[in-house]
Write an enzyme that holds these catalytic residues in place. Structure first.
Site, PDB file in Angstrom:
ATOM      1  CE  LYS A 144     -30.478 -34.542  24.903  1.00  0.00           C
ATOM      2  NZ  LYS A 144     -29.178 -35.032  25.356  1.00  0.00           N
ATOM      3  CE  LYS A 154     -26.770 -40.074  19.005  1.00  0.00           C
ATOM      4  NZ  LYS A 154     -26.217 -39.953  20.359  1.00  0.00           N
ATOM      5  CE  LYS A 191     -21.339 -36.128  23.134  1.00  0.00           C
ATOM      6  NZ  LYS A 191     -21.858 -36.120  24.507  1.00  0.00           N
TER       7      LYS A 191
END
Ligand code: TYM
Length: 338
Positions: A201, A198, A115
């Site tokens: 969302k 992966k 991230k």
């Protein structure tokens, strides 16, 4: 206090549209466990703000996730559903655990690295680094034995266990050491447009994820466009070149509970188009009744808020008790004696 059933805790961030990855890796399992365990399921809004959130969207997504919990089959009479920020003990134990977290452990977390890599280095928030300590607080506050999550949370669970062990060693037995509960099929659903990443969302590209609230024709459009390969062979495989087909088979398996052999036999002699059609059908069969229920819940905000208020009240009782114990063990002077 004598616990009759072992406890489970898990949560989902209201940080975007829930995907079938969230459903197959987490939610679906929760519904199955709700009779065997004393369950606590939260909507982790304080985790969501570790990356910038639009306030209107955070507000809407928090309710949306709550309605999806109910629509998926969680029964608020049997399980405790609540919003993380409604139970202040999470922030409080979170801080305590941040103070117990070695920086080296935090920097090693692959989710932090991934991230943080997506942001400018000097704008990475401190919350993103400390995220696993808050997650540890979520779990340890409820003395959870088991934490049903997808495969991507394995490392955070290890961190939680290590931190709990360290705390117990320093201050005396305080926390139960939790186990990760990871499903056999569906623990890692991959992106349809890129089956080596992966399904997420927070990924913006249009054909990446099937959302739980996608209309049937949208599901069809996305799955029919899913990346496959040119081998023309329908079988489970861990080879990266076959990841697209393997992902479609995994989704099919998670929805049908069939064995690898049965599924491969079912598709013997068929083409990728047939596989995709079958996956579309399975997803839509599952999502359609769920979406009908969702629409009822989301249009009853009073009912939803009442469930969340009751949930927070029940959760607070358990969480406050553990928080007091942890503070006492560490040497905090508790207000009003004890
Ligand atoms: P989050 O919001 O990213 O995802 C929620 C749950 O969905 C699972 N999941 C997947 N499973 C299979 N395939 C996928 N592609 C996929 N994507 C997501 C996740 O593993 C997770 O179980 N850190 C957590 C939230 C959290 C939490 C907790 C979880 C905060 N505190 C305490 C358990 C216990 C997270 O980011 O989940």
């Amino acid at each position: 206090m004598e616990q009759s059933k072992k406890r489970v805790l898990s949560g989902i961030q209201p940080s975007g549209n829930l995907t079938i990855g969230n459903y197959l890796g987490a939610l679906r399992q929760w519904v199955v466990e709700q009779d065997s365990y004393e369950c606590y399921f939260c909507i982790v809004d304080m985790h969501a703000i570790t990356v910038q959130q639009d306030p209107g969207s955070l507000r809407a997504k928090t309710r949306e996730v709550a309605a999806l919990y109910l629509a998926s089959g969680l029964d608020p009479e049997r399980v405790t559903i609540f919003v993380q920020s409604h139970v202040p003990a999470h922030a409080e134990l979170g801080w305590i655990l941040i103070c117990q977290s070695p920086l080296g452990w935090l920097y090693r977390m692959t989710q932090f690295k991934d991230k943080a890599a997506k942001q400018q280095q000097d704008s990475v928030g401190a919350g993103l680094l400390n995220y696993p300590a808050l997650m540890a607080a979520d779990i340890l506050l409820y003395q959870a034995h088991a934490v049903p999550v997808g495969d991507d949370q394995r490392q955070h669970l290890e961190f939680t266990r290590d931190l709990a062990q360290r705390f117990n060693a320093l201050y005396g037995d305080t926390f139960i050491i939790p186990e990760a509960m990871i499903p056999k099929a569906g623990a890692r659903i991959m992106g349809l447009d890129n089956p080596t990443a992966k399904m997420s969302k927070s990924e913006a590209s249009e054909y990446h994820a099937v959302y739980m609230l996608d209309a049937p024709n949208m599901v069809k459009k996305k799955v029919m466009r899913a990346v496959t390969d040119s081998f023309g062979e329908i079988r489970f495989s861990s080879e990266p070149e076959r990841a697209g087909v393997n992902n479609l088979l995994t989704i099919y398996q998670a929805l049908t509970n069939q064995s690898n052999a049965d599924i491969e036999e079912h598709f013997a002699g068929k083409g990728y188009g047939d596989l995709k059609k079958a996956v579309v059908e399975q997803i839509n069969n599952r999502l359609q009744p769920l979406q009908e229920k969702y629409n009822r819940y989301i249009n009853e905000p009073g009912y939803l808020d009442q469930i969340l208020a009751n949930g927070a009240e029940r959760a607070s009782v358990v969480a406050e008790k553990t928080l007091r114990l942890a503070k006492e063990r560490m040497g905090f002077v508790l207000p009003n004696g004890k």
